[in-house]
Design an enzyme around this catalytic site. Structure first.
Site, PDB file in Angstrom:
ATOM      1  N   VAL A   1     -53.416  65.620  16.128  1.00 48.18           N
ATOM      2  CA  VAL A   1     -54.796  66.101  16.289  1.00 48.18           C
ATOM      3  C   VAL A   1     -55.325  66.798  15.038  1.00 48.18           C
ATOM      4  CG1 VAL A   1     -54.569  66.309  18.793  1.00 48.18           C
ATOM      5  CG2 VAL A   1     -54.113  68.308  17.331  1.00 48.18           C
TER       6      VAL A   1
ATOM      7  N   ASN B   1     -55.312  69.863  25.184  1.00 49.00           N
ATOM      8  CA  ASN B   1     -54.139  70.646  25.545  1.00 49.00           C
ATOM      9  C   ASN B   1     -53.154  70.835  24.396  1.00 49.00           C
ATOM     10  OD1 ASN B   1     -51.856  71.603  27.469  1.00 49.00           O
ATOM     11  ND2 ASN B   1     -51.026  69.741  26.543  1.00 49.00           N
TER      12      ASN B   1
ATOM     13  N   SER C   1     -55.865  80.591  26.945  1.00 42.00           N
ATOM     14  CA  SER C   1     -54.683  81.423  27.182  1.00 42.00           C
ATOM     15  C   SER C   1     -55.141  82.782  27.681  1.00 42.00           C
ATOM     16  CB  SER C   1     -53.898  81.579  25.878  1.00 42.00           C
ATOM     17  OG  SER C   1     -52.886  82.556  25.993  1.00 42.00           O
TER      18      SER C   1
ATOM     19  N   TYR D   1     -51.982  82.886  16.639  1.00 42.66           N
ATOM     20  CA  TYR D   1     -52.096  82.312  17.980  1.00 42.66           C
ATOM     21  C   TYR D   1     -53.229  82.989  18.753  1.00 42.66           C
ATOM     22  CZ  TYR D   1     -50.875  80.569  22.588  1.00 42.66           C
ATOM     23  OH  TYR D   1     -50.924  79.958  23.824  1.00 42.66           O
TER      24      TYR D   1
ATOM     25  N   ALA E   1     -55.851  84.504  17.531  1.00 38.83           N
ATOM     26  CA  ALA E   1     -57.127  84.080  16.950  1.00 38.83           C
ATOM     27  C   ALA E   1     -57.492  82.673  17.395  1.00 38.83           C
ATOM     28  CB  ALA E   1     -57.057  84.151  15.428  1.00 38.83           C
ATOM     29  N   SER E   2     -56.496  81.789  17.443  1.00 33.98           N
ATOM     30  CA  SER E   2     -56.781  80.402  17.828  1.00 33.98           C
ATOM     31  C   SER E   2     -57.288  80.311  19.261  1.00 33.98           C
ATOM     32  CB  SER E   2     -55.538  79.527  17.641  1.00 33.98           C
ATOM     33  OG  SER E   2     -54.561  79.744  18.653  1.00 33.98           O
ATOM     34  N   LYS E   3     -56.705  81.101  20.159  1.00 37.08           N
ATOM     35  CA  LYS E   3     -57.101  81.022  21.562  1.00 37.08           C
ATOM     36  C   LYS E   3     -58.414  81.755  21.834  1.00 37.08           C
ATOM     37  CE  LYS E   3     -53.865  78.310  22.947  1.00 37.08           C
ATOM     38  NZ  LYS E   3     -54.193  76.913  23.363  1.00 37.08           N
TER      39      LYS E   3
ATOM     40  N   ILE F   1     -46.269  80.509  31.356  1.00 43.06           N
ATOM     41  CA  ILE F   1     -45.904  79.253  32.008  1.00 43.06           C
ATOM     42  C   ILE F   1     -44.591  78.750  31.415  1.00 43.06           C
ATOM     43  CG2 ILE F   1     -46.648  76.927  32.625  1.00 43.06           C
ATOM     44  CD1 ILE F   1     -48.544  79.087  33.641  1.00 43.06           C
TER      45      ILE F   1
END
Length: 255
Positions: free
Chosen positions: A64, A90, A144, A159, A161-163, A192
Site C-alpha cells: 500500500v 486495514n 485504534s 503509531y 500519530a498515524s492513528k 486485539i
C-alpha cells in the site's frame, strides 16, 4: 437476504488478523471480496477458506505504500472483478518504540509506520475513489484506541500519530464525499490478539495485564470481535452513519 449481497469489497492487509476476519465476515454476508496483502500466499489461503465455505473471493499482492501500484491494482480489480462498492483500509504495522531511542531507529519507525498506516490509507482510497463514488460506496478505516489517546503503556509516537491521522482523514473524507452518497467511517480496536502482536504478548505478559486492568470486559479482543461492526458500517444498517468511529475496545476508554 445477506446484508452485503451484490457488493464487491476490497480489504487491505487481509492475509491475517483483523483483515482476514473481516474478509471472511463480508463473504459470509454475500459480498464478493478482494483480498489485498503484501503476503500473497497468506491472502490466497484465506481465499481458499472463503471459497470452501461457499463464498466468492480473489486475492492480489499489494504494497500500500506504492502509490502507482495502488492505481494499477484499482484498474486490475475493475477489469477482473468489477466495480468496488466497499473499501476497508486495514493494512498496518505497530512498533512500540519511543522517541528517545537511537536516532536511526526512531526515524525508521516514523517513516515506515506513517507510510503504511496513514499514507497507505490515502493511496488505496485515492486509487479506488472513482468506483466508490459511482457506487455511493462505503469506506471503513481501521483506527485504534490511539486515535484518541496515548496509551498508559510505552508506545510509539509514530503509531499514535498515524492513528490520529486515520481518524482525521476519515472525518475530512466523510465531509467531502457525503454529497456523492459515500459514507466514510472508522473502527477503533482496543487490545486485539492478532499475529501482529503475538511475540509481544508472549514476551511481556505484564504489559498485557496493564491493558486488561483498563478493560472493563476483562479480556483481550479477538479479530472476530471487529467483524460485526465492520459489517454494520458497510451495510445499509448504517445508512445514516458517516464521519464517526465505532470503538471496539472492551470499554477501554471508559477507565
Amino acid at each position: 437476504m445477506p446484508l452485503l449481497q451484490n457488493h464487491i469489497a476490497v480489504v487491505t492487509g487481509a492475509g491475517s488478523g483483523i483483515g482476514r476476519a473481516i474478509a471472511k465476515g463480508y463473504a459470509g454476508e454475500g459480498a464478493r471480496v478482494v483480498l489485498l496483502d503484501m503476503n500473497d500466499k497468506a491472502a490466497a489461503d484465506v481465499v481458499s477458506e472463503i471459497r470452501d465455505a461457499g463464498g466468492k473471493a480473489e486475492s492480489f499482492a499489494l504494497d500500500v505504500t506504492k502509490r502507482d501500484d495502488c492505481v494499477a491494482m484499482a484498474t486490475q480489480v475493475a477489469d477482473k472483478v468489477g466495480k468496488v462498492s466497499i473499501l476497508v483500509n486495514n493494512a498496518g504495522i505497530a512498533r512500540r518504540n519511543g522517541m528517545l531511542g537511537a536516532a536511526e531507529a526512531v526515524i525508521n519507525d516514523w517513516e515506515d509506520i506513517i507510510a503504511i498506516n496513514l499514507t497507505g490509507v490515502f493511496n488505496v482510497t485515492h486509487a479506488f475513489l472513482e468506483p466508490l463514488r459511482a457506487a455511493k460506496g462505503r469506506i471503513v478505516n481501521i483506527g485504534s484506541i490511539q486515535s484518541f489517546v496515548h496509551l498508559r503503556t510505552p508506545s510509539s509516537p509514530a503509531y499514535t500519530a498515524s492513528k490520529h491521522g486515520v481518524l482525521g482523514f476519515t472525518k475530512a473524507l466523510a465531509a467531502e464525499l457525503g454529497k456523492d452518497g459515500v459514507r466514510v467511517n472508522a473502527i477503533g480496536p482496543g487490545f486485539i490478539e492478532t499475529p501482529l502482536n503475538e511475540k509481544m504478548r508472549a514476551a511481556n505478559p505484564a504489559l498485557v495485564q496493564v491493558f486488561m486492568d483498563h478493560t472493563p470486559l476483562g479480556r483481550p479482543g479477538k479479530p472476530e470481535d471487529i467483524v460485526g461492526p465492520a459489517i454494520f458500517l458497510a451495510s445499509d444498517l448504517s445508512a445514516y452513519v458517516s464521519g464517526t468511529i465505532v470503538m471496539v475496545d472492551g470499554g477501554y476508554r471508559t477507565i
